[in-house]
Design a protein around this motif. Structure first.
Motif, PDB file in Angstrom:
ATOM      1  N   ASN A  62      -6.731  15.593 -14.823  1.00 47.42           N
ATOM      2  CA  ASN A  62      -5.921  16.508 -15.782  1.00 47.42           C
ATOM      3  C   ASN A  62      -4.666  17.040 -13.653  1.00 47.42           C
ATOM      4  O   ASN A  62      -3.737  17.924 -14.127  1.00 47.42           O
ATOM      5  N   ALA A  63      -4.936  16.904 -12.692  1.00 43.28           N
ATOM      6  CA  ALA A  63      -3.900  16.515 -11.523  1.00 43.28           C
ATOM      7  C   ALA A  63      -3.167  15.829 -11.890  1.00 43.28           C
ATOM      8  O   ALA A  63      -2.437  15.694 -11.136  1.00 43.28           O
ATOM      9  N   LYS A  64      -3.517  15.064 -12.820  1.00 46.78           N
ATOM     10  CA  LYS A  64      -2.439  13.777 -13.369  1.00 46.78           C
ATOM     11  C   LYS A  64      -1.682  12.968 -12.140  1.00 46.78           C
ATOM     12  O   LYS A  64      -0.595  12.340 -12.253  1.00 46.78           O
ATOM     13  N   ASN A  65      -2.548  12.438 -11.147  1.00 48.79           N
ATOM     14  CA  ASN A  65      -3.175  11.383 -10.446  1.00 48.79           C
ATOM     15  C   ASN A  65      -4.103  10.541 -10.816  1.00 48.79           C
ATOM     16  O   ASN A  65      -4.877  10.767 -11.117  1.00 48.79           O
ATOM     17  N   PRO A  66      -3.045   9.380 -10.250  1.00 44.90           N
ATOM     18  CA  PRO A  66      -4.418   8.914 -10.743  1.00 44.90           C
ATOM     19  C   PRO A  66      -5.563   8.393 -10.033  1.00 44.90           C
ATOM     20  O   PRO A  66      -5.703   8.738  -8.751  1.00 44.90           O
ATOM     21  N   ILE A  67      -6.569   7.974 -10.583  1.00 41.48           N
ATOM     22  CA  ILE A  67      -7.838   7.742 -10.307  1.00 41.48           C
ATOM     23  C   ILE A  67      -7.469   6.689 -10.277  1.00 41.48           C
ATOM     24  O   ILE A  67      -8.297   5.409 -10.253  1.00 41.48           O
ATOM     25  N   GLN A  68      -7.962   6.463  -8.543  1.00 42.44           N
ATOM     26  CA  GLN A  68      -8.605   4.794  -7.991  1.00 42.44           C
ATOM     27  C   GLN A  68      -9.465   4.379  -8.471  1.00 42.44           C
ATOM     28  O   GLN A  68     -10.644   4.904  -8.253  1.00 42.44           O
ATOM     29  N   PRO A  69     -10.394   3.322  -8.438  1.00 43.72           N
ATOM     30  CA  PRO A  69     -11.491   2.690  -7.941  1.00 43.72           C
ATOM     31  C   PRO A  69     -12.323   3.265  -7.270  1.00 43.72           C
ATOM     32  O   PRO A  69     -12.092   3.402  -5.785  1.00 43.72           O
ATOM     33  N   CYS A  70     -13.516   3.820  -7.660  1.00 42.27           N
ATOM     34  CA  CYS A  70     -14.394   4.002  -6.167  1.00 42.27           C
ATOM     35  C   CYS A  70     -15.640   4.686  -6.930  1.00 42.27           C
ATOM     36  O   CYS A  70     -15.623   3.931  -7.934  1.00 42.27           O
ATOM     37  N   LEU A  71     -16.881   4.746  -5.831  1.00 42.30           N
ATOM     38  CA  LEU A  71     -18.066   4.713  -5.919  1.00 42.30           C
ATOM     39  C   LEU A  71     -18.555   6.204  -6.431  1.00 42.30           C
ATOM     40  O   LEU A  71     -17.979   7.013  -6.024  1.00 42.30           O
ATOM     41  N   ILE A 126     -26.366   0.506  -3.625  1.00 40.77           N
ATOM     42  CA  ILE A 126     -24.854   0.551  -2.991  1.00 40.77           C
ATOM     43  C   ILE A 126     -24.113   0.408  -2.829  1.00 40.77           C
ATOM     44  O   ILE A 126     -22.976  -0.685  -2.889  1.00 40.77           O
ATOM     45  N   ILE A 127     -24.601  -1.234  -2.173  1.00 33.98           N
ATOM     46  CA  ILE A 127     -24.284  -2.500  -0.887  1.00 33.98           C
ATOM     47  C   ILE A 127     -23.587  -2.896  -2.664  1.00 33.98           C
ATOM     48  O   ILE A 127     -22.427  -3.740  -2.876  1.00 33.98           O
ATOM     49  N   LYS A 128     -24.320  -3.573  -3.398  1.00 32.12           N
ATOM     50  CA  LYS A 128     -23.518  -4.430  -4.915  1.00 32.12           C
ATOM     51  C   LYS A 128     -22.508  -3.306  -5.850  1.00 32.12           C
ATOM     52  O   LYS A 128     -21.279  -3.593  -5.845  1.00 32.12           O
ATOM     53  N   ALA A 129     -22.220  -2.033  -5.238  1.00 33.19           N
ATOM     54  CA  ALA A 129     -21.677  -1.803  -6.040  1.00 33.19           C
ATOM     55  C   ALA A 129     -20.543  -1.511  -4.854  1.00 33.19           C
ATOM     56  O   ALA A 129     -19.252  -1.108  -6.055  1.00 33.19           O
ATOM     57  N   LEU A 130     -19.785  -1.044  -4.018  1.00 33.84           N
ATOM     58  CA  LEU A 130     -19.513  -1.471  -3.011  1.00 33.84           C
ATOM     59  C   LEU A 130     -18.745  -3.008  -3.330  1.00 33.84           C
ATOM     60  O   LEU A 130     -17.180  -2.392  -2.518  1.00 33.84           O
ATOM     61  N   ASP A 131     -19.802  -3.728  -3.008  1.00 33.12           N
ATOM     62  CA  ASP A 131     -19.028  -5.010  -2.703  1.00 33.12           C
ATOM     63  C   ASP A 131     -17.885  -4.863  -4.133  1.00 33.12           C
ATOM     64  O   ASP A 131     -16.382  -5.743  -4.269  1.00 33.12           O
ATOM     65  N   MET A 132     -18.156  -4.522  -5.384  1.00 28.01           N
ATOM     66  CA  MET A 132     -17.902  -4.596  -6.448  1.00 28.01           C
ATOM     67  C   MET A 132     -16.216  -3.776  -6.877  1.00 28.01           C
ATOM     68  O   MET A 132     -15.734  -3.925  -6.705  1.00 28.01           O
ATOM     69  N   CYS A 133     -17.280  -2.699  -5.527  1.00 28.11           N
ATOM     70  CA  CYS A 133     -15.311  -1.658  -6.065  1.00 28.11           C
ATOM     71  C   CYS A 133     -14.596  -2.335  -5.027  1.00 28.11           C
ATOM     72  O   CYS A 133     -13.128  -2.306  -5.506  1.00 28.11           O
ATOM     73  N   PHE A 134     -14.547  -3.046  -3.664  1.00 30.01           N
ATOM     74  CA  PHE A 134     -13.703  -3.208  -3.075  1.00 30.01           C
ATOM     75  C   PHE A 134     -13.032  -4.626  -3.516  1.00 30.01           C
ATOM     76  O   PHE A 134     -11.904  -4.667  -3.611  1.00 30.01           O
ATOM     77  N   LYS A 135     -14.146  -5.573  -4.542  1.00 31.19           N
ATOM     78  CA  LYS A 135     -12.945  -6.439  -4.979  1.00 31.19           C
ATOM     79  C   LYS A 135     -12.302  -5.781  -6.404  1.00 31.19           C
ATOM     80  O   LYS A 135     -10.886  -7.388  -6.525  1.00 31.19           O
ATOM     81  N   ILE A 186      -4.217  -3.515  -5.908  1.00 34.13           N
ATOM     82  CA  ILE A 186      -4.342  -1.732  -5.989  1.00 34.13           C
ATOM     83  C   ILE A 186      -4.813  -1.180  -4.558  1.00 34.13           C
ATOM     84  O   ILE A 186      -5.328  -1.912  -3.477  1.00 34.13           O
ATOM     85  N   GLU A 187      -3.839  -0.884  -3.713  1.00 33.16           N
ATOM     86  CA  GLU A 187      -3.755  -0.072  -2.617  1.00 33.16           C
ATOM     87  C   GLU A 187      -4.302   1.410  -2.303  1.00 33.16           C
ATOM     88  O   GLU A 187      -5.047   1.833  -3.402  1.00 33.16           O
ATOM     89  N   TYR A 188      -5.424   0.458  -0.810  1.00 36.71           N
ATOM     90  CA  TYR A 188      -6.715   1.716  -0.826  1.00 36.71           C
ATOM     91  C   TYR A 188      -5.619   3.571  -1.237  1.00 36.71           C
ATOM     92  O   TYR A 188      -4.876   3.698  -0.443  1.00 36.71           O
ATOM     93  N   PRO A 189      -7.088   4.680  -1.260  1.00 36.40           N
ATOM     94  CA  PRO A 189      -6.200   5.900  -0.886  1.00 36.40           C
ATOM     95  C   PRO A 189      -5.959   6.359   0.044  1.00 36.40           C
ATOM     96  O   PRO A 189      -6.404   5.954   1.012  1.00 36.40           O
TER      97      PRO A 189
END
Length: 109
Positions: A19-28, A54-63, A70-73
């Motif tokens: 609703n804040a109209k900010n794009p939500i970048q990939p995140c855990l 968490i390690i696999k999720a973090l790995d996927m998010c980074f990839k 995509i630029e990091y937040p």
């Protein structure tokens, strides 16, 4: 990373960000605590992908960041740059130099 006690709270946080109209970048998305999460997801492009580590999720998010260029937040750029340099040994020409990250990595090696 969004950590919350319930999946409903995570949905509310995502709704507020949308609703804040900010794009939500990939995140855990972590339900529970980081040390004992009953549910771990990666949020990307309005989809949630479930992981059991968490390690696999973090790995996927980074990839996802790397694959889609995509630029990091801003609020977590240092953390992602550390992960990029330390764990993946990736140096890109567009990376912004950060002496603190270089120092931490050199002390850890």
């Amino acid at each position: 990373m969004i950590v919350s006690n319930t999946a409903i709270e995570i949905e509310e946080i995502l709704k507020i960000r949308k609703n804040a109209k900010n794009p939500i970048q990939p995140c855990l998305l972590i339900v529970g605590t980081i040390s004992n999460p009953p549910q771990i997801m990666v949020y990307f492009d309005e989809s949630k992908y479930v992981f059991f580590s968490i390690i696999k999720a973090l790995d996927m998010c980074f990839k996802i960041y790397q694959l889609f260029n995509i630029e990091y937040p801003l609020e977590s750029i240092s953390v992602w740059m550390f992960i990029q340099r330390f764990f993946y040994n990736i140096k890109l020409p567009c990376d912004k130099p950060c002496l603190l990250i270089k120092q931490i990595i050199s002390e850890m090696k």
